[in-house]
Design a protein around this motif. Structure first.
Motif, PDB file in Angstrom:
ATOM      1  N   TRP A 142       3.777   1.038  -3.641  1.00  0.00           N
ATOM      2  CA  TRP A 142       2.974   0.886  -4.921  1.00  0.00           C
ATOM      3  C   TRP A 142       2.975   2.489  -5.964  1.00  0.00           C
ATOM      4  CZ3 TRP A 142       2.203  -2.017  -8.505  1.00  0.00           C
ATOM      5  CH2 TRP A 142       1.114  -2.049  -9.818  1.00  0.00           C
ATOM      6  N   TRP A 143       2.704   3.156  -5.183  1.00  0.00           N
ATOM      7  CA  TRP A 143       2.663   4.542  -6.314  1.00  0.00           C
ATOM      8  C   TRP A 143       3.347   5.053  -5.931  1.00  0.00           C
ATOM      9  CZ3 TRP A 143      -2.082   4.946  -8.479  1.00  0.00           C
ATOM     10  CH2 TRP A 143      -3.306   4.630  -8.343  1.00  0.00           C
TER      11      TRP A 143
ATOM     12  N   ARG B 284       5.735   2.642 -17.371  1.00  0.00           N
ATOM     13  CA  ARG B 284       5.274   3.066 -16.548  1.00  0.00           C
ATOM     14  C   ARG B 284       4.209   1.634 -16.715  1.00  0.00           C
ATOM     15  NH1 ARG B 284       5.334   7.908 -14.275  1.00  0.00           N
ATOM     16  NH2 ARG B 284       4.563   8.829 -15.786  1.00  0.00           N
TER      17      ARG B 284
ATOM     18  N   ASN C 263       0.884  -0.957  -0.196  1.00  0.00           N
ATOM     19  CA  ASN C 263      -0.052  -0.233   0.095  1.00  0.00           C
ATOM     20  C   ASN C 263       1.014   0.960  -0.259  1.00  0.00           C
ATOM     21  OD1 ASN C 263      -2.106  -1.961   0.546  1.00  0.00           O
ATOM     22  ND2 ASN C 263      -2.957  -0.851   2.240  1.00  0.00           N
TER      23      ASN C 263
ATOM     24  N   ASP D  96      -5.585   0.367  -5.687  1.00  0.00           N
ATOM     25  CA  ASP D  96      -5.582   1.223  -6.333  1.00  0.00           C
ATOM     26  C   ASP D  96      -7.688   1.028  -6.897  1.00  0.00           C
ATOM     27  OD1 ASP D  96      -6.323   2.378  -8.982  1.00  0.00           O
ATOM     28  OD2 ASP D  96      -4.623   1.910  -9.999  1.00  0.00           O
TER      29      ASP D  96
ATOM     30  N   GLU E  52      -5.172   7.703 -11.767  1.00  0.00           N
ATOM     31  CA  GLU E  52      -4.508   8.310 -11.328  1.00  0.00           C
ATOM     32  C   GLU E  52      -3.380   8.960 -10.457  1.00  0.00           C
ATOM     33  OE1 GLU E  52      -3.670  12.407 -12.662  1.00  0.00           O
ATOM     34  OE2 GLU E  52      -4.983  11.181 -13.665  1.00  0.00           O
ATOM     35  N   ILE E  53      -2.270   9.147 -10.243  1.00  0.00           N
ATOM     36  CA  ILE E  53      -1.126   9.356 -10.262  1.00  0.00           C
ATOM     37  C   ILE E  53      -1.412  10.969  -9.349  1.00  0.00           C
ATOM     38  CG2 ILE E  53       1.298   9.600  -9.697  1.00  0.00           C
ATOM     39  CD1 ILE E  53       1.179   7.583 -12.140  1.00  0.00           C
ATOM     40  N   ASP E  54      -1.202  10.805  -8.175  1.00  0.00           N
ATOM     41  CA  ASP E  54      -0.655  11.916  -7.081  1.00  0.00           C
ATOM     42  C   ASP E  54       0.611  12.747  -7.669  1.00  0.00           C
ATOM     43  OD1 ASP E  54      -0.686  14.353  -5.336  1.00  0.00           O
ATOM     44  OD2 ASP E  54      -1.013  13.357  -3.706  1.00  0.00           O
TER      45      ASP E  54
ATOM     46  N   LEU F  30       5.237   3.569  -8.860  1.00  0.00           N
ATOM     47  CA  LEU F  30       4.946   3.916 -10.334  1.00  0.00           C
ATOM     48  C   LEU F  30       5.682   5.773 -10.538  1.00  0.00           C
ATOM     49  CD1 LEU F  30       0.975   3.345 -10.579  1.00  0.00           C
ATOM     50  CD2 LEU F  30       3.010   1.984 -10.791  1.00  0.00           C
ATOM     51  N   MET F  31       5.420   6.672  -9.357  1.00  0.00           N
ATOM     52  CA  MET F  31       6.165   7.668 -10.000  1.00  0.00           C
ATOM     53  C   MET F  31       7.601   8.010 -10.273  1.00  0.00           C
ATOM     54  SD  MET F  31       4.789   9.883  -6.838  1.00  0.00           S
ATOM     55  CE  MET F  31       3.231   9.921  -6.187  1.00  0.00           C
TER      56      MET F  31
END
Ligand code: BYC
Length: 326
Positions: A204-205, A238, A201, A258, A274-276, A208-209
């Protein structure tokens, strides 16, 4: 004569049109450019920027995992983690050497890192809170690194491309050791499973960044693709990472955090949320959760290693004097 730079690049020195044309023809023919070959100044600068940031990422990347070497849960895990972290140091060394072939000194590059002028990957500004984070880093962070670095084995600058061959072999071992940690945890107690899910958790994001801003907001991609420094765009890589990683999560009953994630039959790819990007840019500005600690640790290591550099320089000077006297 004309300006050798194109696209969004800043105006640089006026360069000989015949040299520029010959250079571009070689790049278009997939030839490697070598250190002594003529190259446009903007190409050289772009390479120094990317290779040095890559090198900085490798050595700053030793810190989050180094933090767990003394707390690895078994002797085997400790030995594996120690080897992995040492590999990252080695990657940094190959990359600094590759950057030096472009006429820049390592001290200057390190100075830029310590002063905050040079970037390093956003991912290393997040803390490693549990042992599962070591699994998540190997699986996701090294997994993302491989996706990005496999195409760089065909990057147009020879020393960078060759460094990537060995780096990719090692990264692939790193990715597997990380996934194997996650597999072991997901085969364990409820608490261990929860720890693995929590690590996914949180990582993950940010993973991706790592691939950088979206293509339509990536100022360097178009020119770097033309020069074949980058062989694929940030968004392409990505997407490939998501497509490869989601089935790996499912195979061990982990849930990717997600809600928008869904297989798109028509595209043959996963759609994802959507990525932050606000978070991404704030980390780039140096506001990441442990950004300050990371730079403090790097500066401390540099200062405490001064005697090693001094001793190496003194030895080199003595050896040179002996050679001269002989
Ligand atoms: N973090 O126009 P863009 C590892 C910057 S280490 C920070 O798309 P570009 C590992 C970018 O530099 C793996 N900054 O740029 C180690 C640019 O700023 P400047 C590290 C980022 O260069 C230990 C601006 O944003 N891998 O694997 O065309 C343990 C605009 O971006 C980031 C590499 O370094 C980011 N995530 O594309 C475990 C790979 N993303 O310089 C693992 C080599 C973007 O204009 N580098 N920025 O001020 C590349 O492939 C490319 O440089 C990037 C960015 C895809 C990262």
């Amino acid at each position: 004569m004309r300006n050798g730079q194109k696209g969004s690049e800043k105006i640089g020195p006026v360069e000989d049109a015949a040299l520029v044309d010959a250079f571009e023809a070689r790049v278009a023919a997939d030839e490697f450019i070598e250190p002594k070959d003529w190259m446009p100044e903007a190409y050289r600068k772009t390479l120094i920027r990317q290779i040095s940031q890559h090198a900085h990422s490798e050595i700053v990347g030793m810190l989050p995992e180094g933090n767990w070497i003394t707390r690895a849960p078994s002797l085997r895990r400790k030995a594996v983690l120690l080897a992995k972290v040492q590999d990252e140091g080695g990657h940094g060394l190959y990359l600094y050497c590759a950057a030096e072939t472009l006429g820049v000194g390592r001290d200057e590059l390190i100075e830029d890192l310590h002063s905050g002028k040079a970037k390093y990957s956003t991912i290393f500004n997040y803390p490693t809170l549990t042992w599962a984070d070591i699994g998540a880093i190997g699986w996701l962070v090294d997994g993302a690194a491989i996706m990005n670095q496999v195409p760089l084995q065909r990057t147009s600058y020879g020393p960078y491309a060759r460094a990537m061959i060995r780096v990719c072999k090692e990264e692939s071992f790193h990715q597997r050791q990380g996934y194997e940690i996650m597999m072991a945890l997901m085969d364990g107690t409820e608490a261990q499973k929860a720890m693995a899910q929590d690590a996914l958790n949180r990582w993950w994001w940010p993973s991706l960044m790592m691939f950088g801003p979206p293509d339509d907001n990536s100022p360097n991609t178009a020119q770097s693709m033309r020069w074949r420094i980058k062989r694929e765009t940030n968004d392409q890589l990505r997407q490939r990472f998501v497509d490869a990683t989601v089935p790996q999560a499912e195979a061990i009953d982990l849930r990717v955090p997600d809600d928008a994630l869904a297989w798109n039959e028509e595209r043959g790819h996963y759609d994802f949320g959507e990525i932050d990007w606000e978070e991404f840019y704030s980390v780039i500005r140096g506001e990441g959760p442990v950004a300050r600690e990371r730079m403090q640790a790097r500066r401390k290591a540099w200062d405490e290693g001064a005697w090693v550099r001094d001793a190496a320089n003194a030895y080199a000077a003595k050896a040179a004097a002996r050679k001269e006297a002989a």
